[in-house]
Structure formats: C-alpha cells, structure tokens
Design a protein around this motif. Sequence first.
Motif, PDB file in Angstrom:
ATOM      1  N   UNK A   1       1.465  -4.432  -9.646  1.00  0.00           N
ATOM      2  CA  UNK A   1       0.549  -3.970  -8.598  1.00  0.00           C
ATOM      3  C   UNK A   1      -0.303  -5.128  -8.075  1.00  0.00           C
ATOM      4  N   UNK A   2      -0.817  -5.931  -9.014  1.00  0.00           N
ATOM      5  CA  UNK A   2      -1.653  -7.067  -8.606  1.00  0.00           C
ATOM      6  C   UNK A   2      -0.857  -8.074  -7.790  1.00  0.00           C
ATOM      7  N   UNK A   3       0.392  -8.296  -8.220  1.00  0.00           N
ATOM      8  CA  UNK A   3       1.238  -9.253  -7.502  1.00  0.00           C
ATOM      9  C   UNK A   3       1.514  -8.812  -6.075  1.00  0.00           C
ATOM     10  N   UNK A   4       1.857  -7.534  -5.916  1.00  0.00           N
ATOM     11  CA  UNK A   4       2.134  -7.003  -4.578  1.00  0.00           C
ATOM     12  C   UNK A   4       0.853  -7.006  -3.746  1.00  0.00           C
ATOM     13  N   UNK A   5      -0.271  -6.625  -4.377  1.00  0.00           N
ATOM     14  CA  UNK A   5      -1.564  -6.619  -3.687  1.00  0.00           C
ATOM     15  C   UNK A   5      -1.882  -8.009  -3.135  1.00  0.00           C
ATOM     16  N   UNK A   6      -1.713  -9.017  -3.986  1.00  0.00           N
ATOM     17  CA  UNK A   6      -2.010 -10.401  -3.579  1.00  0.00           C
ATOM     18  C   UNK A   6      -1.094 -10.845  -2.445  1.00  0.00           C
ATOM     19  N   UNK A   7       0.183 -10.507  -2.564  1.00  0.00           N
ATOM     20  CA  UNK A   7       1.159 -10.871  -1.528  1.00  0.00           C
ATOM     21  C   UNK A   7       0.775 -10.275  -0.176  1.00  0.00           C
ATOM     22  N   UNK A   8       0.444  -8.972  -0.182  1.00  0.00           N
ATOM     23  CA  UNK A   8       0.116  -8.286   1.066  1.00  0.00           C
ATOM     24  C   UNK A   8      -1.214  -8.758   1.649  1.00  0.00           C
ATOM     25  N   UNK A   9      -2.186  -8.999   0.763  1.00  0.00           N
ATOM     26  CA  UNK A   9      -3.537  -9.361   1.211  1.00  0.00           C
ATOM     27  C   UNK A   9      -3.592 -10.723   1.898  1.00  0.00           C
TER      28      UNK A   9
END
Length: 219
Positions: free
Chosen positions: A19-27
């Motif tokens: 979740x954190x990885x995807x969040x960082x990628x999108x942000x």
Amino acid sequence: MREEGKIRVFLLDDHEVVRRGVHELLSMEEDIEVVGEAGTAADALVRIPATRPDVAVLDVRLPDGSGVEVCREVRSRDEDVKCLMLTSYADDEALFDAIMAGASGYVLKAIRGTELLSAVRDVAAGRSLLDPVATARVLERLRDGNAPRGDDRLAGLTEQEHRILDLIGEGLTNRAIGERLHLAEKTIKNYVSSLLSKLGMERRSQAAAYVARMQAERR
C-alpha cells in the motif's frame, strides 16, 4: 477539498508495504491525488463513500472478504467510482467475478510502475483495461449460461432505451452516455431506471452482463 483536474484515488490492500509503495508511486504524479486507503474490506466500505474517489484500486484477496465484493458494493452505491482490481495471481474465477461486479480493469501486482500509472489514468478516463482474451473467456461462460434468446423483455424497451442499454454494455457511465446522446445526466438516470425495471433487474452490472450474453450469441 477536491482539487480540480486531479484524479482522486483510494487504495485497498491488506499489505502495508504494498500500500505504501503504491501510495508513494501515485503521489509523485501531479495529476493524481491519493485521498484514502484501507487494509480491510469493512474499512474500505466506510471510507470510499466518505472520500469519493474517481478510482478505487482494490486488492482482490483480503483477510475479511474480497476486493470484488467491495467493487460490487461501491458501484451499486456510486457508479462514478471506477474500480481497478489489483492481484498477485491470474485467476479466471476472480476475473469473471470482477467483470460481473463492474470492475474497469484487472492488473497483476507484478505490473511496472509506469503501467500502473497508465492503468489508473485510463480507468479514470472511462476506458476498460480488461484483457480481450480474458473477456472472451467470460463471454464463453455467459454463453454457456442462460442466454437471452428471443427475450420478450427487450420488446418492451423503447428505441432510446435500447440505445442506452447498448452503451451500458460498453461500460459507459450515465454522464458519458448523456454526452454521447446529448442528454442531461439526470435524464439518462431516469432512462436507466426505467429499462432496468422493464428487464426485471436492480443493477447496471446485471444489464451489462445481459448485453454481453446477447453479443456472445451473435458471434
């Protein structure tokens, strides 16, 4: 507060690291804003309506249920929320369920970052990311089911309702159908309610599956 022009995304995955990885990628993207996240289906069903995302990225397998169930429930409440299913495994059964639940896309977690970004943008724009081969398998299953041959219910639809039913089958939202037919979104909503009632259905996903069965028959 909704930022104009930004794609609002909600993340559902029970693995915090993912979740954190995807969040960082999108942000990191200027046109995307992560408006919320959850690790369970129950939490997501509370938070998604509250955050009103454009796209919900949903993990298929969850400790308390399935992202497919979340997709079905969310879209029954608000058809403007597009759902992108994210999974570790290529699973025909889950894919079939996702399509029937109204998901716009189904991608593996092995997807590259740039491809996931493209998937989110495509789904937000109303495009379907469902693989043609996979969709063909689903249509094959539908063909083996109760196909609506000579269904008398279709005779009760007006010409405009027939047209709108076909567009529902293409996966278009009420807003998109309104733009296509140059009608107000509220008018389309009334048409959809009427045709669903005539067909004895409660949800758009049922109508979309119905159209898929008819198209499968014609092939």
